[in-house]
Design a protein around this motif. Structure first.
Motif, PDB file in Angstrom:
ATOM      1  N   SER A  57       0.536  -1.361   0.126  1.00 61.09           N
ATOM      2  CA  SER A  57      -0.441   0.585   0.152  1.00 61.09           C
ATOM      3  C   SER A  57       0.968   0.977  -0.226  1.00 61.09           C
ATOM      4  O   SER A  57       2.032   1.190   0.586  1.00 61.09           O
ATOM      5  CB  SER A  57      -0.859  -0.114   1.512  1.00 61.09           C
ATOM      6  OG  SER A  57      -0.011   0.220   2.613  1.00 61.09           O
ATOM      7  N   THR A  59       0.903   6.126   0.208  1.00 58.39           N
ATOM      8  CA  THR A  59      -0.413   7.060   0.323  1.00 58.39           C
ATOM      9  C   THR A  59       0.316   8.334  -0.999  1.00 58.39           C
ATOM     10  O   THR A  59       1.615   8.328  -1.335  1.00 58.39           O
ATOM     11  CB  THR A  59      -0.023   7.702   1.540  1.00 58.39           C
ATOM     12  OG1 THR A  59      -0.080   6.868   2.348  1.00 58.39           O
ATOM     13  CG2 THR A  59      -1.088   9.184   1.611  1.00 58.39           C
ATOM     14  N   LYS A  61       1.752  11.901  -2.304  1.00 58.57           N
ATOM     15  CA  LYS A  61       1.672  13.006  -1.896  1.00 58.57           C
ATOM     16  C   LYS A  61       2.447  13.475  -2.558  1.00 58.57           C
ATOM     17  O   LYS A  61       2.911  13.430  -3.648  1.00 58.57           O
ATOM     18  CB  LYS A  61       2.975  13.041  -1.222  1.00 58.57           C
ATOM     19  CG  LYS A  61       3.936  12.212  -1.403  1.00 58.57           C
ATOM     20  CD  LYS A  61       5.212  11.576  -0.565  1.00 58.57           C
ATOM     21  CE  LYS A  61       6.488  10.990  -0.494  1.00 58.57           C
ATOM     22  NZ  LYS A  61       7.668  10.508  -0.131  1.00 58.57           N
ATOM     23  N   VAL A 367       4.235   9.067  -4.846  1.00 58.11           N
ATOM     24  CA  VAL A 367       3.945   7.556  -4.383  1.00 58.11           C
ATOM     25  C   VAL A 367       5.160   6.406  -3.981  1.00 58.11           C
ATOM     26  O   VAL A 367       5.956   6.378  -4.353  1.00 58.11           O
ATOM     27  CB  VAL A 367       2.765   6.488  -4.966  1.00 58.11           C
ATOM     28  CG1 VAL A 367       3.389   6.172  -6.419  1.00 58.11           C
ATOM     29  CG2 VAL A 367       2.227   5.676  -4.526  1.00 58.11           C
ATOM     30  N   SER A 389      -5.913   3.181  -7.298  1.00 58.08           N
ATOM     31  CA  SER A 389      -6.730   3.911  -6.430  1.00 58.08           C
ATOM     32  C   SER A 389      -7.890   2.989  -5.650  1.00 58.08           C
ATOM     33  O   SER A 389      -8.067   2.593  -6.234  1.00 58.08           O
ATOM     34  CB  SER A 389      -6.717   4.744  -7.015  1.00 58.08           C
ATOM     35  OG  SER A 389      -8.354   5.528  -6.507  1.00 58.08           O
ATOM     36  N   ASN A 438      -3.830  13.981  -3.422  1.00 60.52           N
ATOM     37  CA  ASN A 438      -2.943  14.707  -2.780  1.00 60.52           C
ATOM     38  C   ASN A 438      -3.399  13.347  -1.177  1.00 60.52           C
ATOM     39  O   ASN A 438      -4.719  13.678  -0.820  1.00 60.52           O
ATOM     40  CB  ASN A 438      -2.630  15.708  -2.001  1.00 60.52           C
ATOM     41  CG  ASN A 438      -1.272  15.611  -1.136  1.00 60.52           C
ATOM     42  OD1 ASN A 438      -0.540  14.745  -0.737  1.00 60.52           O
ATOM     43  ND2 ASN A 438      -1.095  16.341   0.039  1.00 60.52           N
ATOM     44  N   GLY A 439      -2.674  12.641  -0.553  1.00 61.21           N
ATOM     45  CA  GLY A 439      -3.159  11.542   0.621  1.00 61.21           C
ATOM     46  C   GLY A 439      -3.944  10.577  -0.143  1.00 61.21           C
ATOM     47  O   GLY A 439      -4.731  10.033   0.903  1.00 61.21           O
ATOM     48  N   GLU A 440      -4.113  10.876  -1.069  1.00 59.42           N
ATOM     49  CA  GLU A 440      -4.849   9.434  -1.329  1.00 59.42           C
ATOM     50  C   GLU A 440      -4.433   8.047  -1.657  1.00 59.42           C
ATOM     51  O   GLU A 440      -2.873   8.074  -1.762  1.00 59.42           O
ATOM     52  CB  GLU A 440      -5.894   9.674  -2.619  1.00 59.42           C
ATOM     53  CG  GLU A 440      -5.872   8.341  -3.291  1.00 59.42           C
ATOM     54  CD  GLU A 440      -7.099   8.748  -4.488  1.00 59.42           C
ATOM     55  OE1 GLU A 440      -8.285   7.514  -5.716  1.00 59.42           O
ATOM     56  OE2 GLU A 440      -7.285  10.104  -5.054  1.00 59.42           O
ATOM     57  N   MET A 441      -5.246   7.301  -1.037  1.00 64.24           N
ATOM     58  CA  MET A 441      -4.051   5.036  -1.243  1.00 64.24           C
ATOM     59  C   MET A 441      -4.504   5.046  -2.062  1.00 64.24           C
ATOM     60  O   MET A 441      -5.835   4.562  -2.765  1.00 64.24           O
ATOM     61  CB  MET A 441      -5.238   4.861   0.491  1.00 64.24           C
ATOM     62  CG  MET A 441      -4.939   5.412   1.612  1.00 64.24           C
ATOM     63  SD  MET A 441      -3.240   5.224   2.389  1.00 64.24           S
ATOM     64  CE  MET A 441      -2.907   3.173   2.243  1.00 64.24           C
TER      65      MET A 441
END
Length: 527
Positions: A57, A59, A61, A367, A389, A438-441
């Motif tokens: 996984s 994140t 940025k 990422v 995503s 930004n900040g999405e996993m």
């Protein structure tokens, strides 16, 4: 209504029902014959690219830092940037003195080879320890039978015999004995296969240290059934650097007990002599080897040694790679666009593991993920990975820009590999990031090989599920759709599903949605 009227009514209803059922079946047959479903050959939609795949996984940025570390034993001649300066990708940051670059490159390559050899040698030693069978903690062997007294005659002095063997195992070893295998080095010692009662002459041990600059390394091993492929019972490792004193050439040393064999004193008078001593019950012999507890301790210590050697090996390999990258002009360039931060003075090189300077990126999306230590050396900077995503389900390509040489202790990594290996963080740049924020996993999938191999992996859109399990609609021998149940495996890149059983490369499948996605519908090959 009479009985006759009831019978007529029932017959009439039956005729009407049969006619209705026949009409429905006729309409269904008409539909099945008039509809056509497009089918695709498995060979055209196959996406099988499995190698050493690792999924983790990450994140997303919008900032990323390029850390530039100063190379050891390399002088920095010039720094082109200042604290707070904005730089673009490809701009020069600093330069090294390349006067002795060729010699330094050769020395670094030698250091890298030495580090790799030490690591491999330690791994072989660990495998040998793991294969060693432990001895009982409290052995109680049965007493050996005592031979009756025999007449003893004074023997005549005999010369040191030539090497003698039983099959391929030595009964005793002289300095002229040929090893069974090995090169005589520390990493690959000479191996002599020995019988349980084998001994070596002092002349053999003395010969190991005759050349002080090139000491000889040997391993005297006793194996089960006296063959190299048998279980290792004991091993006596000797080298010219072991510090053995000079021994008598005709002295004998037991391989199993590692002690000198003491010959019985001969009688002083001539003739035969019969000893009349009472037979003694021999003491229980302590078998050579290691207990389970001792083996566990040795294995744990060897594993710790391997971790240290592995870290040292990766560090020198990274330094070698950095030297190769600057070998032309000695210039280190920016890999991201951003601001220069934490710049050290040229005369104060940090020695605490911190970077000499850092470029904090400000453009694009990045990422971070992790890869297995088994993939290091197969995965490289510039390789493409895939990010899926968790929010939108969309898939994005990302390019690796940096791989750390230090493992991380807490990484959310999963996959089919060895669960006991270490994982190393990497950073990848997403060029086409439309739809990401930004900040999405995201789910990151990486393969250490990008070679297409035998296997079937298709989009999960072709797979449906009912009470019978997962299935696809494939073209049957009658050129009509038929339900085919399949067994699935891993999911790659968040969309492609491995088909373990149920399909072949010659099969054709249809998209399982829409009015044509029915069993019995005629098929046609898609354009």
């Amino acid at each position: 209504m009479g009985k006759k009227g009831i019978i007529i009514t029932i017959i009439s209803l039956g005729v009407v029902g049969a006619a209705t059922y026949g009409g429905i079946k006729a309409y269904q047959n008409y539909q099945a014959n008039s509809l056509e479903a497009d089918v695709e050959a498995i060979a055209n939609i196959n996406q099988f690219y499995f190698g050493e795949d690792t999924t983790s996984s990450g994140t997303v940025k919008n900032d990323f830092s390029q850390n530039v570390y100063a190379l050891e034993d390399k002088n920095i001649t010039e720094v082109y940037v200042e604290e707070g300066q904005e730089v673009s990708e490809g701009d020069p940051l600093m330069a090294y003195d390349m006067t002795l670059s060729e010699l330094e490159m050769e020395m670094k390559e030698l250091s890298a080879a030495t580090a790799a050899n030490k690591l491999e040698a330690a791994k072989r030693q660990l495998e040998k320890l793991r294969a060693t069978k432990p001895i009982p903690t409290n052995p109680t062997p049965a007493p050996a039978p005592v031979a009756p007294p025999q007449p003893v005659a004074p023997p005549e002095p005999e010369p040191v015999p030539e090497p003698q063997m039983t099959n391929k195992a030595y009964n005793y070893i002289t300095r002229d004995a040929e090893p069974n295998e090995g090169a005589g080095t520390e990493d690959d010692p000479y191996v002599y296969l020995c019988m349980p009662g084998c001994y070596v002459y002092g002349s053999f041990i003395n010969s190991l240290s005759e050349d002080k600059d090139n000491p000889v390394y040997v391993s005297l091993e006793i194996h089960k059934k006296n063959v190299m492929t048998g279980k290792l019972i004991s091993a006596w490792e000797i080298s010219g650097q072991s510090g053995f004193p000079q021994m008598d050439d005709d002295s004998k040393w037991s391989v199993s007990t590692r002690t000198q064999v003491v010959e019985e004193e001969e009688p002083d008078d001539e003739g035969w002599e019969v000893e009349e001593e009472e037979p003694e019950i021999p003491e229980p012999e302590i078998p050579e080897g290691y207990t389970a507890e001792e083996l566990a301790t040795m294995i744990r210590e060897k594993e710790e040694e391997i971790r240290d050697l592995d870290l040292a090996n990766r560090k020198v390999q990274l330094e070698l790679e950095q030297m190769k990258q600057i070998s032309d002009d000695g210039v280190v360039r920016a890999t991201v666009t951003g601001i220069v931060k934490n710049l050290h003075d040229q005369s104060e090189i940090p020695n605490d593991g911190s970077p000499f300077l850092m470029v904090s990126g400000s453009e694009g999306l990045y990422v971070s993920g992790a890869l297995s230590e088994l993939q290091l050396g197969q995965v490289e900077i510039g390789q493409v990975i895939y990010a899926n995503s968790w929010e939108s389900g969309k898939s994005f390509e990302a390019t690796i820009t940096e791989i750390s040489i230090y493992p991380e202790t807490n990484s959310s990594v999963w996959g089919e590999g060895n669960p006991n290996v270490s994982y190393y963080p990497y950073t990848a740049y997403i060029e086409d990031s439309e739809g990401l924020s930004n900040g999405e996993m995201v789910e990151l999938t990486m393969s250490s090989r990008q070679e297409k191999q035998d296997g079937i992996c298709i989009s999960k859109a072709y797979i449906r599920q009912d009470d019978g399990g997962k299935y696809v609609l494939k073209a049957g021998e009658d050129e009509r759709l038929a339900k085919q149940y399949v067994k699935t495996g891993r999911v790659l890149w968040g969309d492609a599903v491995e088909i373990v059983k149920g399909l072949t490369m010659e099969d054709r499948v249809a998209f399982p949605y829409g009015k044509t996605a029915k069993e019995g519908v005629k098929v046609k090959s898609a354009e």
